[in-house]
Every structure is written in C-alpha cells, then in structure tokens.
Design an enzyme around this catalytic site. Structure first.
Site, short mmCIF file in Angstrom:
data_model
loop_
_atom_site.label_atom_id
_atom_site.label_comp_id
_atom_site.label_asym_id
_atom_site.label_seq_id
_atom_site.Cartn_x
_atom_site.Cartn_y
_atom_site.Cartn_z
N HIS A 103 0.80 -1.22 0.00
CA HIS A 103 0.00 0.00 0.00
C HIS A 103 0.83 1.27 0.00
O HIS A 103 0.27 2.37 0.05
CB HIS A 103 -0.94 0.02 1.22
CG HIS A 103 -1.90 -1.11 1.26
ND1 HIS A 103 -1.68 -2.24 2.02
CD2 HIS A 103 -3.09 -1.31 0.61
CE1 HIS A 103 -2.68 -3.08 1.87
NE2 HIS A 103 -3.56 -2.54 1.02
N ASP A 204 32.19 -30.72 19.84
CA ASP A 204 32.36 -32.08 19.33
C ASP A 204 33.69 -32.30 18.63
O ASP A 204 33.79 -32.38 17.41
CB ASP A 204 31.20 -32.45 18.39
CG ASP A 204 31.03 -33.95 18.26
OD1 ASP A 204 32.02 -34.68 18.48
OD2 ASP A 204 29.92 -34.39 17.95
N HIS A 207 34.00 -36.24 16.92
CA HIS A 207 33.60 -36.70 15.60
C HIS A 207 34.66 -36.45 14.53
O HIS A 207 34.60 -37.01 13.44
CB HIS A 207 32.29 -36.03 15.17
CG HIS A 207 32.46 -34.65 14.59
ND1 HIS A 207 32.85 -33.56 15.33
CD2 HIS A 207 32.31 -34.19 13.30
CE1 HIS A 207 32.92 -32.49 14.56
NE2 HIS A 207 32.60 -32.84 13.31
N HIS A 212 34.99 -37.18 9.71
CA HIS A 212 35.76 -36.45 8.70
C HIS A 212 37.02 -37.20 8.25
O HIS A 212 37.89 -36.60 7.62
CB HIS A 212 36.16 -35.08 9.25
CG HIS A 212 35.02 -34.17 9.54
ND1 HIS A 212 33.96 -34.00 8.68
CD2 HIS A 212 34.76 -33.38 10.62
CE1 HIS A 212 33.10 -33.13 9.20
NE2 HIS A 212 33.57 -32.75 10.38
N ASP A 358 29.04 -33.33 8.05
CA ASP A 358 28.30 -32.89 9.23
C ASP A 358 26.80 -32.81 8.96
O ASP A 358 25.99 -33.21 9.80
CB ASP A 358 28.80 -31.51 9.68
CG ASP A 358 30.15 -31.58 10.37
OD1 ASP A 358 30.52 -32.66 10.86
OD2 ASP A 358 30.84 -30.54 10.41
#
Length: 440
Positions: A103, A204, A207, A212, A358
């Site tokens: 508007h 983490d 991991h 990886h 990941d």
C-alpha cells in the site's frame, strides 16, 4: 510451559530427546531464548555508510539492520504495521527509506513511519505516526565490530552477555586492523534442529577423526592422523565452557591445519604472533595459533583457523537455514584472503566436504526423534565430566583435551536457565562456579 528440570539433567550432561523435535518446546524456545538473548546481526564492515542496510533473522522474526545518518546502527522487524507485509525484500543495499509494496507506506532508516498515501483524503489525518513505526529491536550493540541485537530491553549489556567468551575472542578480534566477514553469505537448508549444529561446533572434537576421516585424508590435512580415532593425546588441546552458554574447543598449533595450501597462513600467523603476545599475553598468543570450534549462545558458530563464521537460523523444530561467511583479518593480503575464502567453500561451504559430512549426521540426529518411543529417550553428553574444573590462569570451566563435552554441558545449562523463564536478574544471582578441582 514445559518443565525444563525434566529435560536437562545431571548438570547438563543428559538431554531429553524431545528438545530436538517437539513443536511446543520449540515455541517455548522462540519466546524464552530468541525473544530474549543477544543474537548476531552483522559485522560493522558490512554496512559502513549511512543508509547501508541488510536483512536477516532473529529466531523467526525478519529484521532490517540499518546504518543511521549519525553513524549508529538500528534494527527493526521487517513487517509493515499496516497489514503485515514484508517491507524490504533485498538482502543488502543502500536506501533513504523503506517502502511497503502493498500500500506504499514508507519508513525512515530508523523505522519511523514517514509517509502514508492518501493520509489526508482517506485517513482524515487521524493516523498517530509514532504508534505505527516498525517494531524496533530493543538493543543493538557492537563488540569490536560484531553487531548483535536483542528484543529484550531488560537484557544485560552485550559485553556482560558475552562474559568470559569476550576475553577469548579478543584473541582474534584485537589483531591490528581488526577482522571482517567476507560474503555475501553462502546459504543452504538443513533438515535438523538448530541446537544440533551449535553443539557440534561448540564441543564435538570426538567426531573429527571419525566423521571427517576421508575428507581429512583427501585434503592431506595435518589432522589426518586422527582418522579412525585410533589414538588420542589429551594434551593436544582443551575445551572451555563459559557462564553464558558460549564455549569452544581448541587444538594447539593447528590454525592452518585444514588449509591445503596453508604455508602463507602459517607465515602470517608467525608474523603476527609476537604482536598478539605483546598485546594480550602468552596464553592468547597460543590460542591465536590454535584451531577453534566455537559457538556463541544461542545460534552463532565459528571455526577460527578454518575461519568460517555461521548462523543457524531456525525454521521450525526440524529445519534451519545456514548462513556462512569467511572470517579474515582486515590487514591480510588479498591473495591470502582469497585462499581463506576458497578453503572455506571447499570445506564448510554449502557443498564443502566437511559440511556435507556434518550435514548428513545433523539431519539424522534430528530425524531419528520423530518416533514416539524414541522421542521419550535420553541422550548423553558426559564425556570428560570427571576431568573438568578450574584453571589457574584461564576463565570459565576447562575440560581436559579437545575430545570431551565440557562446552556442550555449558550450552545446555544456559538453555535450561532461559527456558525456565527466569529473569536475567535471577540468572545473574546464581553464578555457577567451576567444579572444585584444578585442571592444569
């Protein structure tokens, strides 16, 4: 309101699986965390001039962040107070005003209502303009170039909110010339709960050698000996949990470990380290040469070394939008900055090798909780709990080694505090002391 005392147990080490799936818990997060906590908005260098703006989100609220004519920065909800339409559709730009396409209501750089079509003929000059300004973000503050905002006018200052994490982040924020974020951000969608990537980045280290393993070998990283989690030296790093739910882990002497052509970066670090040591002392010169995995509560994460900077923007309990920039020192030569960008894209960009590893795990960690029976189980983050404690020189709670979950527990302690609905004053009156043991 959910009873948080039944969702987070054993000093943050045990989490109820429902916190990653249930819609009602997510709605409570939007109210008690995202409507109250400080959230990352921008780096000042992204909006250097008057009229420069960008659009982002705080929780699920769309916001405009704009540089004012006086040089200050303000933010406000990107929704027209007339019928609720999004006012600004651009990601970034420079403007003198923001005009709603529905508007034609127009707003100034400060969000104030400036003009209304047919204000005299149709509204009979009865509009109370101050009443219909765009909803402001209550506080916008900058810490050494990093701009954050909060909707809660009663929230502590940004510096107090960052707490001990600011002392650690000064390691790279206080370099000569400061830092900048190179973009525009890469954007992608992950089908996961927003907390899963935050805890991955905050704590983490476990991991890295498993999830990886193939990627580390492919890029011939110095970290590739970690592959398979065959061996672990607890002296290679540590974790830090701060009172505010922020935290990180560091691997010593590994800042350039993810860069396939890291020689130029190592040379840069060697050149700057004496300056950092003189400015900030021996410990932070050591952190300057380490590789960090870190998160700022609630949903901003970064890897110092790989130099990726991320926002995990919630889109419901099971989906997020990921924004990724490259963090660099402003004084770095152009070719080194470009190398940092290329490595970031290759590793933690939208299609990066490590990001792909990941992302798949994060989605599965969330999706597994759709089952009615599964969702009533518990998850355990107790690694290293018996070895964490106070350090004679470093602030926060220190976890021995990079493979532990000290920072994860700190994150969930703060999550539980805010989700309980306690005020900032109540939270501040109950400071948490480190376990009564010393970690060397």
């Amino acid at each position: 309101m959910k009873d948080v005392s039944k969702l987070i147990l054993e000093d943050g080490a045990v989490q109820d699986r429902r916190i990653y799936w249930d819609q009602d818990i997510y709605e409570q997060e939007l109210e008690q965390i995202f409507a109250r906590a400080w959230q990352f908005l921008a780096h000042e260098g992204q909006i250097p001039n008057a009229g420069d703006f960008l659009t982002t989100r705080m929780g699920e609220d769309n916001v405009i962040v704009a540089r004012q004519p006086d040089g200050t920065i303000k933010a406000f909800i990107n929704s027209c107070p007339h019928r609720g339409n999004v006012v600004c559709h651009a990601d970034t730009g420079n403007a003198k005003a923001f005009t709603c396409a529905y508007h034609g209501w127009a707003f100034g750089l400060d969000g104030a209502l400036a003009t209304v079509p047919l204000e005299h003929d149709a509204y009979y000059d009865a509009i109370e303009r101050p009443r219909y300004a765009m909803h402001p973000v209550a506080k916008v503050e900058s810490y050494k170039g990093l701009v954050f905002g909060t909707f809660d006018a009663r929230a502590p200052s940004l510096r107090d909110y960052l707490g001990d994490m600011a002392w650690y982040m000064d390691t790279f924020l206080d370099v000569p010339g400061g830092i900048e974020l190179l973009g525009p951000p890469m954007k992608s969608i992950l089908n996961c709960n927003w907390k899963v990537p935050v805890e991955n980045f905050i704590a983490d280290g476990y991991h890295v050698g498993w999830a990886h393993a193939a990627a580390l070998k492919a890029i011939e990283s110095p970290l590739s000996p970690l592959a398979g989690n065959q061996a672990y030296d607890v002296n290679t790093g540590l974790q830090v949990a701060t009172r505010g739910g922020h935290g990180f882990g560091v691997i010593w002497d590994a800042a350039a470990a993810i860069h396939p052509e890291g020689g130029a970066f190592r040379d840069w670090l060697a050149k700057r380290t004496p300056i950092i040591r003189e400015r900030l002392g021996e410990w932070r010169s050591r952190f300057y040469n380490g590789h960090w995995d870190a998160s700022i509560f609630p949903n901003c994460s970064f890897l110092y070394g790989t130099n990726t900077w991320k926002l995990w923007l919630p889109m419901g309990p099971h989906n997020i939008e990921v924004w990724t920039w490259t963090l660099v020192e402003k004084d770095m030569p152009a070719e080194l900055k470009q190398m940092m960008v290329a490595t970031n894209m290759m590793t933690f960009g939208t299609a990066g090798m490590l990001e792909t590893d990941d992302g798949e795990n994060m989605e599965q960690c969330t999706g597994s909780n759709r089952g009615w029976v599964t969702r009533r189980g518990k998850l355990y983050s107790g690694m290293g709990q018996v070895r964490e404690g106070r350090h004679p020189e470093l602030p926060g709670i220190i976890g021995k080694g990079i493979v532990c979950e000290t920072s994860n527990r700190g994150f969930y302690r703060r999550w539980a505090e805010l989700m309980s609905g306690r005020s900032w004053e109540e939270v501040a009156r109950e400071p948490r002391s480190a376990p009564n043991r010393e970690v060397a």
